[in-house]
Write an enzyme that holds these catalytic residues in place. Sequence first.
Site, PDB file in Angstrom:
ATOM      1  N   GLU A 197       0.876  -1.129  -0.035  1.00 57.80           N
ATOM      2  CA  GLU A 197       0.152  -0.021   0.097  1.00 57.80           C
ATOM      3  C   GLU A 197       0.887   1.319  -0.165  1.00 57.80           C
ATOM      4  O   GLU A 197       0.708   2.355   0.695  1.00 57.80           O
ATOM      5  CB  GLU A 197      -1.041  -0.005   1.054  1.00 57.80           C
TER       6      GLU A 197
ATOM      7  N   GLU B  90      -5.310  -9.319   0.590  1.00 51.37           N
ATOM      8  CA  GLU B  90      -5.813  -9.293   1.718  1.00 51.37           C
ATOM      9  C   GLU B  90      -7.369  -8.979   1.732  1.00 51.37           C
ATOM     10  O   GLU B  90      -7.903  -8.281   0.896  1.00 51.37           O
ATOM     11  CB  GLU B  90      -5.432  -7.893   2.593  1.00 51.37           C
TER      12      GLU B  90
END
Length: 498
Positions: free
Chosen positions: A116, A263
């Site tokens: 991220e 995820e």
Amino acid sequence: MAIFLLLFLLLVSAVSGDEDAFIGVNIGTDLSDMPSPTQVVALLRAQNIRYVRLYDADRAMLLALANTGIQVTVSVPNDLLLGIGQSNATAANWVARNVIAHVPATNITAIAVGSEILTALPNAAPVLVSALKFIHSALVASNLDGQIKVSTPHSSSIILDSFPPSQAFFNRSWNPVMVPLLKFLQSTGSYLMLNVYPYYDYMQSNGVIPLDYALFRPLPPNKEAVDANTLLHYTNVFDAVVDAAYFAMSYLNITNIPIVVTESGWPSKGDSSEPDATVENANTYNSNLIKHVLNNTGTPKHPGIAFSTYIYELYNEDLSPGPISEKNWGLFDANGIPVYILRLIGAGTVLANDTTNQTFCVAKEGADRKMLQAALDWACGPGKVDCSPLLQGHPCYEPDNVVSHSTYAFNAYFQQMAKSPGTCDFKGVATITTTDPSHGSCAFAGSIGKNGTITNGTSLAPSANSTTSGCPSQYFYGSGSFTTSVIMGVLLMSTVFL
């Protein structure tokens, strides 16, 4: 310590014969009592987990994973990204130490470069694509680029205007990074890594997103979300987010990059501001997600196109900073005990070994009492369960309530049917547990007694030449009290509760 029944899964065929959808798990290490790598691998193998993602490239863990066949995604931690993104030599050294030193014994199949970055470490964004290219070049030099893909996980928050999905686009301020990044993925045959958290979408929607829509629960057609531009119907948040990513890529004229969800999950516990972070909701979300992925239903935009997903995460991480929920995303505690038992029966998955063979069928918490009563009557009647232990004066009469008695009958049926898929449902009022519901002198079928022997569930069923079908319809509860009055009409029930 015996490993309890839980999960997972090899998969079913998907897009093509050599490209299958799978469920993997993320392995975080923010635990005060982190199991050893050998213990972690033992749990993975016991649970038949064949795909894992590490948040680093820990040498001991990679050695423990050697010769297991488990497919491993290793990661370049965020704090190393700047160095690797500015130096081809630094990237080559990282690959030499953390990848080449371990293959082929350890089955490394992907490298996640950072995590991220655009939202968590934006100052490193300018070197992100360079880091991917340098890592890939090192793999090419070692002839490993065909085996190991390189990508970087993104938060779904980089997608703006995500509903309807057909209007979605990546945050344009990141186009100088996203465009070359997607071209890199395209040219190397890699995939977009995306973290998808319907829990956060639900929490941040201020009531706009229904809980059932976030949890994959069935919705009536008039409650489904419809994309007015494509007329595609969306029955869950997860699919809408994945399709938003597909549409965002197509907005940049890129349409042939697959997505892997790196995820996704749901917390099992939260503080007072997180009332929907519960064991029940976590179980519902992850169970439904796993079935959805392995059934290869795809998304409304790409039906039947498989997309693999990694559950976040293997262990509860008690050292994670932030609210209580941040510490409770795991499927297991540090001792390898499941936080909950995923409801995967009938999902077509390969279930993990239950080394004690101790699984039981019990009444679901909060189930409707009338539904329980009807299911109990069916089990003790047409289901041919011997319910005589539930009669007054017999070992399982107490506690005298429909929940306790239906639990006994449900489990007896489940055991006598050899725990076959679908035999612990009873119109949705039953669930599977590894907790032995036996109490006092009431020994449930499948229980290991004090002498170590297992109660034979089939002994509770009437024999083939028996003239009776157990004790039909003698277990009726009115105003919460038990009565032995026979309700003969129940014998005529035609509804099957399985």
